[in-house]
Design a protein around this motif. Structure first.
Motif, short mmCIF file in Angstrom:
data_model
loop_
_atom_site.label_atom_id
_atom_site.label_comp_id
_atom_site.label_asym_id
_atom_site.label_seq_id
_atom_site.Cartn_x
_atom_site.Cartn_y
_atom_site.Cartn_z
N GLY A 1 0.82 -1.20 0.00
CA GLY A 1 0.00 0.00 0.00
C GLY A 1 0.86 1.25 0.00
O GLY A 1 0.58 2.23 -0.70
N VAL A 2 1.93 1.23 0.80
CA VAL A 2 2.84 2.38 0.84
C VAL A 2 3.51 2.54 -0.53
O VAL A 2 3.62 3.65 -1.07
CB VAL A 2 3.90 2.19 1.95
CG1 VAL A 2 4.93 3.30 1.89
CG2 VAL A 2 3.23 2.13 3.31
N GLU A 3 3.92 1.40 -1.11
CA GLU A 3 4.56 1.47 -2.44
C GLU A 3 3.61 2.08 -3.47
O GLU A 3 4.02 2.91 -4.29
CB GLU A 3 4.98 0.06 -2.89
CG GLU A 3 6.30 -0.38 -2.28
CD GLU A 3 6.53 -1.89 -2.40
OE1 GLU A 3 5.71 -2.56 -3.06
OE2 GLU A 3 7.53 -2.36 -1.84
N ALA A 4 2.34 1.67 -3.37
CA ALA A 4 1.37 2.19 -4.34
C ALA A 4 1.20 3.70 -4.18
O ALA A 4 1.14 4.44 -5.16
CB ALA A 4 0.03 1.48 -4.16
N LEU A 5 1.17 4.15 -2.92
CA LEU A 5 1.05 5.60 -2.69
C LEU A 5 2.28 6.33 -3.20
O LEU A 5 2.17 7.39 -3.82
CB LEU A 5 0.89 5.87 -1.19
CG LEU A 5 -0.52 6.04 -0.64
CD1 LEU A 5 -0.45 6.40 0.83
CD2 LEU A 5 -1.28 7.11 -1.40
N LEU A 6 3.46 5.75 -2.95
CA LEU A 6 4.70 6.37 -3.43
C LEU A 6 4.65 6.50 -4.95
O LEU A 6 4.98 7.56 -5.52
CB LEU A 6 5.91 5.52 -3.03
CG LEU A 6 6.40 5.66 -1.58
CD1 LEU A 6 7.28 4.48 -1.18
CD2 LEU A 6 7.17 6.98 -1.42
N ALA A 7 4.22 5.41 -5.61
CA ALA A 7 4.19 5.42 -7.06
C ALA A 7 3.17 6.45 -7.56
O ALA A 7 3.44 7.20 -8.49
CB ALA A 7 3.84 4.03 -7.59
#
Lengths: 698, 518
Positions: free
Chosen positions: B507-513
């Motif tokens: 989820g954090v990765e998706a937000l970062l992306a």
């Protein structure tokens, strides 16, 4: 040079996440950081992160409080506290006999405290009446483990072994909320699509099976036993059992086979609501690759009147599959409280002596008496398990002078309202705590005690690994450790044997007292743990630690595990309440009675009041709006909560967390029926009536 | 009038019949026997001790070995003091002398208490070439069998194991289960059923049509709506074919007769007990006025005479269901009653509640059929009869669900191809709890994995929780990213998101992306 953090472990649950405490200018005196360790790998949940908030909390008790004739509390000196308490003990025992004085302990106490509390009760108080809140949490799995394996260590393997698992069956345990960092160890099974979660609720843990990561089975509350019997029936009757393992490593297979004959999946479907096809699929899933398969159980399995038998059914299933003792497979139960494992090993239980010895065995009594330097006849016999002990409060033949240490029974015990009445019937109640708990409100004497970051000692985590709790701070002036309290009281009571104040000295004594017992700590030293040794018991002096049990043999004299035939018995319910069934449990944000976590601002804010989860269809039936207040009433009492409508719970069933006090204490609703073998109460199946309450006007 | 007998220490209890219901009764009474408060003799006419008769069909088709059905540890029971007399048939009962007379040259057995657990026998259809006498069931021509005992199952299995052709007469539950399992074992199977659709009592025409289709899809030949007229026998009177009323012949190596069962009432009739369809007992399971003779299980018909009886929801008779669950409930209750009389207090004795256990579940993989109660209501029958029904049919998934509700209770349901719905409805029907106003909530048309409530999708509102362990919101993570945390570790250090179980990393990765792209 930067200061080194004090390496210790979290004060809360049995995962005992490793943390470091760094001095901080404040207002909180230390800063918590995650520490790399095989159990938590640096991870902490929000309870752990905020645990230091309580060290300098304004509510902290810092002096003994004595209730005066007018009913109000006043601070007194420790000497005055000890003298008053000693007089109360003497009076009670002169009036009613030695067993009129009792102790109720806790599974959050260090091994040193738990050990000395048992010794204090038997030698200083000369009473048999000690039990503890672990009876509410782990007693059924412990009884089942002893019966089947001959020994009770929650996980007989290191938790990190689970990382390599491709299949995990998790029954009645919501780890994603109760010990979040544990979820890391389920990653392998989830990646393989083979995490199977059994829970009547769609919990955060059940959600881990989403998107092809596994299966969630949602049986009706109280039917786990039938479900496990159905799984075992399929395993046995479809040729999925490990027959050579069953033949060489177990006994009782014939009895078990006969007992399982009547549990075909379609019958089980009718009892559990779990489709028969799914029962077959799960049995095949567990059996097709037993290497790499684990079965784990939690409180959902245990907190029933047939909890021991249900845990036994899970063990039977594991044994049929040949899992226990394998290098990469097994059965385990997930212990709940911080020192749930260690606190049940060294004499805090009514029927036990240190080293997981039996208080009824002459040999065990002799061994412990020798370690204590007393005659075996001095040690009283078995006492009463927790619920019976609490029922006896203030009754003829019962306990009249009680010390509660490390428990908040006014919130956490079943039939909590009756427990409060029992507390009020006592001649004298002493409560040791860090805060003025709901139980302390009933006390005559309240004693302030040290917190985790202020003390030395050991804790035994859910894997049976002994850990060091380290002191990072000096306790506030006016606070005494429980060891100091026991030492002072033992002197006043002319107790035989020694009562050292120093945890290291107590541990040395515990080592000797446990030597030769089932939970043998005699090879474990503070120095070894500090040097990084993985101190899994049994670790006999001169021997080595035991990370994995059962690799060659089980702990029964013949080395075999017992397959014990079990079956559900009809539940008799005579009450007028129902048909909705209440189950209770925990939230991520709170720990146990909430006496600590309700005082952490961010946690209290996140979960400020009890919410009752109810299915929209059931809510409609009873006319309960979402977010409205509801009263739950059972044969034992009533409590209130605010509704949360959610399809995550089965229709006809409601869930309320038990962390809250007063009208929000759902354990007032829970009954005090217990498992006949373990004495563990039925927290997870109370018939209740639901009544909508008008909203309070502000 | 003879006074009622109250069981007392040392009484001799004789149990006639040794099926699963008798097993349950004796098993629950073992503590009394061990303590010397009760003597028990069990008379069983089969040579083997009680076994789990429910799975006999699975033995016929090779899914279970006979040993899997064992229920009794004979040595253990004997050691505890139970007298087992296997291969012993009771001939008649002399209630005046309290004696059970045995067939053959054996001394009669005296009793103080008598339990009839004689069960039911399989019906033999009237077909030319067959002797319809139920007492002659052991003398059917070779290759023709009913399926009630292990012996019969073992004989049928010999044909199934050789991949022979199987003809099943009767498309009820047992017939259909045997047919499906024999088909799974590789046999050519024909089911002949004289009603227009299979499982006639448990489903309606639409469900029956679907069921027939599902069976055909599994390679079963179904001849529904046609009567059988005769059997044709070959050499050595061996079964060759079943002759239908239209003259067609269904050839086969074995004919399994599955046309229902009838309670065994011969002994009771002879003893002057009231017999209707089964042996009539009151709701305390007493067959006589002295409370010395009881009947339980498939031979017993409960007939409550008390108006407004608390434990019987409907006054009147409850014929045997042919299912084992109610029999076990009766056995358990009777054992508790006797234990209470003998002074061993097992807790307060509640009345034997009428439970709705007439739920039929087909043990056949891939068919997923569950039904119970009375389906005789159609959606537009008329609003005044107090019954409503809900029907859901899905030809694409080949699924069907029907629920009939009366007085806010489910009184009948049928679920095909919807295992989850079927399981839930069976639980609701069995419990007798009020049904929800909106029955559509019981539709879970998806796979079994689809629970009553799926997880909410990933929420992206700022106040939504991203990291549950540490209690970090989406908004807090966004703020951290905006403040320069440009990878997962930096976000974790800044917010503690991902510091617990690590489950929110994606989820954090998706937000970062998402933020990097914006």
């Amino acid at each position: 040079m930067a200061p080194t953090p004090t390496p210790t472990h979290c004060p809360y649950c049995a995962l005992q996440c490793a943390m470091g405490l760094l001095p901080d200018p404040g207002p909180v005196p230390v800063r918590v950081e995650g520490r790399d360790f095989p159990t938590n790998r640096g991870g902490l949940c929000r309870k752990g992160w905020t645990s230091a908030d309580l060290l300098t909390h304004p509510d902290r008790l810092t002096a003994p409080l004595l209730r005066g004739p007018d009913g109000t509390f006043a601070e007194v000196s420790w000497d005055q506290a000890y003298d008053t308490w000693t007089a109360a003990i003497r009076t009670a025992q002169q009036t009613y006999g030695p067993d009129a004085v009792g102790v109720f302990g806790g599974a959050s106490l260090t091994n040193e405290k738990a050990y000395l509390l048992g010794k204090f009760t038997r030698l200083a108080l000369r009473s048999s009446r000690i039990d503890y809140n672990g009876r509410f949490c782990m007693a059924s799995a412990a009884t089942a483990g002893n019966r089947s394996f001959g020994i009770d260590r929650g996980l007989p393997f290191p938790v990190a072994d689970l990382d390599a698992a491709h299949t995990v069956l998790l029954v009645g345990s919501n780890v994603a909320d109760t010990m979040p960092p544990f979820v890391q160890h389920l990653a392998g099974a989830r990646a393989a699509g083979r995490l199977v979660v059994v829970d009547p609720r769609r919990t955060a843990t059940a959600d881990l099976t989403d998107d092809g990561q596994g299966l969630h089975l949602q049986p009706r509350p109280g039917t786990d036993l039938a479900l496990l019997l159905g799984l075992a029936h399929v395993v046995l009757n479809e040729g999925l059992a490990d027959s050579s393992y069953v033949a060489t490593r177990t006994s009782g297979a014939e009895d078990l086979r006969r007992s399982l004959a009547t549990w075909w999946p379609e019958r089980v479907e009718g009892l559990t609501g779990v489709p028969a096809g799914l029962i077959r699929d799960v049995a095949v899933m567990l059996a097709e690759r037993p290497r790499g398969t684990y079965i784990l159980t939690g409180r959902g399995v245990e907190q029933h009147v047939d909890g021991t038998d249900t845990a036994t059914a899970a063990i039977n299933l594991a044994l049929l599959l040949g899992l226990p003792g394998g290098p990469d497979s097994g059965y385990g139960t997930l212990t709940g409280q911080g020192n749930g494992q260690g606190a049940r090993e060294h004499g805090q239980k009514a029927d036990q002596l240190p080293g997981y010895r039996s208080i009824s065995s002459d040999r065990d009594r002799a061994a412990v008496a020798a370690a204590w330097g007393v005659d075996p006849s001095v040690i009283p016999g078995p006492g009463l398990p927790a619920v019976a002990l609490l029922r006896s409060l203030g009754r003829p033949e019962g306990v009249h002078c009680l010390w509660v240490n490390g428990a908040n029974i006014a919130v956490s015990a079943p039939a909590a309202a009756a427990v409060e009445e029992g507390l009020d019937r006592l001649d004298f109640l002493v409560v040791s705590d860090i805060f003025f708990s709901e139980t302390a409100a009933h006390a005559d004497l309240v004693l302030p005690t040290t917190q985790w970051a202020e003390e030395e000692g050991t804790m035994t985590n859910l894997e049976g690994r002994v850990l060091r709790r380290r002191r990072a701070l000096t306790p506030p002036a006016g606070v005494r450790s429980d060891l100091q309290v026991m030492a002072a009281m033992a002197r006043r009571l002319d107790a035989p044997g020694s009562f050292p104040e120093d945890p290291a000295e107590v541990f040395e004594e515990l080592r000797r007292a446990s030597a030769g017992g089932r939970a043998d700590y005699s090879g474990i030293t503070y120095a070894a743990i500090e040097a990084g040794e993985a101190a899994y018991w049994p670790w006999p002096a001169g021997g080595t630690p035991t990370p994995r049990l059962f690799t060659d043999r089980f702990a029964h004299p013949d080395g075999r595990a017992r397959l014990v035939a079990v079956a559900p018995h009809p539940h008799r319910h005579h009450g007028e309440h129902g048909p909705v069934v209440l189950t209770t449990g925990r939230l991520l944000e709170h720990y146990q009675s909430g006496n600590q976590t309700r005082r952490v601002a961010s946690l209290a804010q996140a979960a400020p009041e009890p919410r009752m989860e109810i299915h929209p269809r059931t809510a409609e039936q009873y006319g309960l709006p979402d977010g409205g207040m509801v009263r739950l009433t059972s044969d034992w009492g009533s409590a209130t909560a605010r509704t949360t409508l959610t399809e995550a719970i089965r229709p006809g069933c409601v869930f309320v967390p038990f962390h809250y006090a007063h009208q929000g204490a759902v354990n007032r609703v829970v009954g005090d029926r217990t498992d006949p073998l373990s004495g563990m109460p039925e927290f997870k199946g109370t018939p209740v009536t639901l009544t909508s309450l008008p909203e309070e006007t502000p | 009038m003879t006074p009622r007998h109250v069981p007392r220490e040392g009484d001799h209890l004789v149990v006639i019949g040794f099926g699963p219901v008798a097993w349950r009764l004796v098993d629950d009474l073992l503590p009394e026997v061990e303590a010397g408060r009760l003597r028990i003799t069990v008379l069983g006419d089969e040579p083997s001790p009680a076994y789990n008769r429910v799975l006999v069909g699975e033995v016929a088709t090779g899914k279970h070995a006979p040993a899997d059905l064992d229920l009794v540890d004979v040595d253990d029971w004997t050691a505890r003091g139970v007298l087992l007399r296997l291969g012993t048939r009771a001939g008649w009962i002399d209630r005046a002398a309290r004696l059970v007379h045995l067939e053959g040259d054996q001394a009669p057995v005296p009793y103080d208490l008598l339990v009839l657990a004689v069960g039911a026998r399989a019906n033999v259809p009237r077909l030319a070439g067959l002797n319809p006498d139920p007492e002659a069931i052991g003398h059917l021509p070779p290759g023709i069998s009913v399926l009630r005992t292990l012996d019969e199952a073992t004989r049928v299995h010999q044909v199934v194991a050789d991949g022979g052709r199987v003809v099943v007469l009767g498309g009820g539950v047992l017939g259909l289960e045997v047919a499906a399992a024999a088909r799974d074992a590789g046999c050519a199977v024909t089911v002949v059923h004289n009603q227009p659709w299979l499982l006639t009592r448990s489903t309606d025409s639409a469900g029956g049509a679907l069921l027939g289709g599902r069976c055909a899809g599994r390679g079963l030949v179904v001849e529904a709506g046609v009567r059988a007229r005769a059997v044709r026998l070959g050499e050595g009177r061996r079964f060759r074919a079943l002759v239908l009323e239209d003259g067609r012949e269904v050839l086969g190596d074995v004919l399994v007769l599955s046309v229902g069962v009838s309670p065994r009432t011969r002994l009771a009739r002879g003893a002057g007990l009231v017999v209707n369809h089964g042996i009539v007992v009151n709701h305390e399971l007493e067959a006589d006025t002295e409370a010395r003779v009881f009947a339980i299980g498939d031979c017993a018909e409960v007939w409550c005479e008390e108006p407004g009886c608390g434990s019987c929801r409907t006054r009147g008779r409850r014929p045997p269901s042919g299912l084992v669950g109610p029999g076990w409930d009766q056995a358990r209750w009777l054992a508790a009653r006797l234990r209470a009389d003998l002074g061993e207090d097992p807790g307060p004795l509640e009345p034997l509640a009428e439970s709705r256990q007439d739920v039929v579940r087909l043990k056949a993989e891939g068919i997923e059929f569950v039904a119970g109660g009375d389906l005789a209501a159609e959606p537009w029958d008329g609003a005044d009869d107090g019954r409503d029904s809900v029907v859901w049919a899905d030809s694409a998934r080949r699924a069907y669900l029907k629920v009939v509700v009366e007085d806010e209770r489910v009184v009948g349901f049928c679920s095909i191809g919807l295992p989850r719905s079927g399981a839930e409805l069976a639980a609701l029907y069995g419990s007798g709890e009020p049904a929800p106003a909106d029955l559509a909530g019981y539709l879970f048309p998806g796979t079994p994995e689809c629970g009553p409530g799926g997880a909410a999708g990933a929420a992206s509102a700022p106040e939504a929780t991203l990291c549950r362990c540490a209690g970090v919101s989406v908004g807090a993570v966004r703020e951290a990213i905006d403040a320069g945390a440009d990878d997962v570790d930096r976000v974790r250090r800044a917010t503690r998101a991902g510091s617990g179980c690590g489950g929110c990393r994606s989820g954090v990765e998706a937000l970062l992306a998402a933020i990097a792209q914006a």
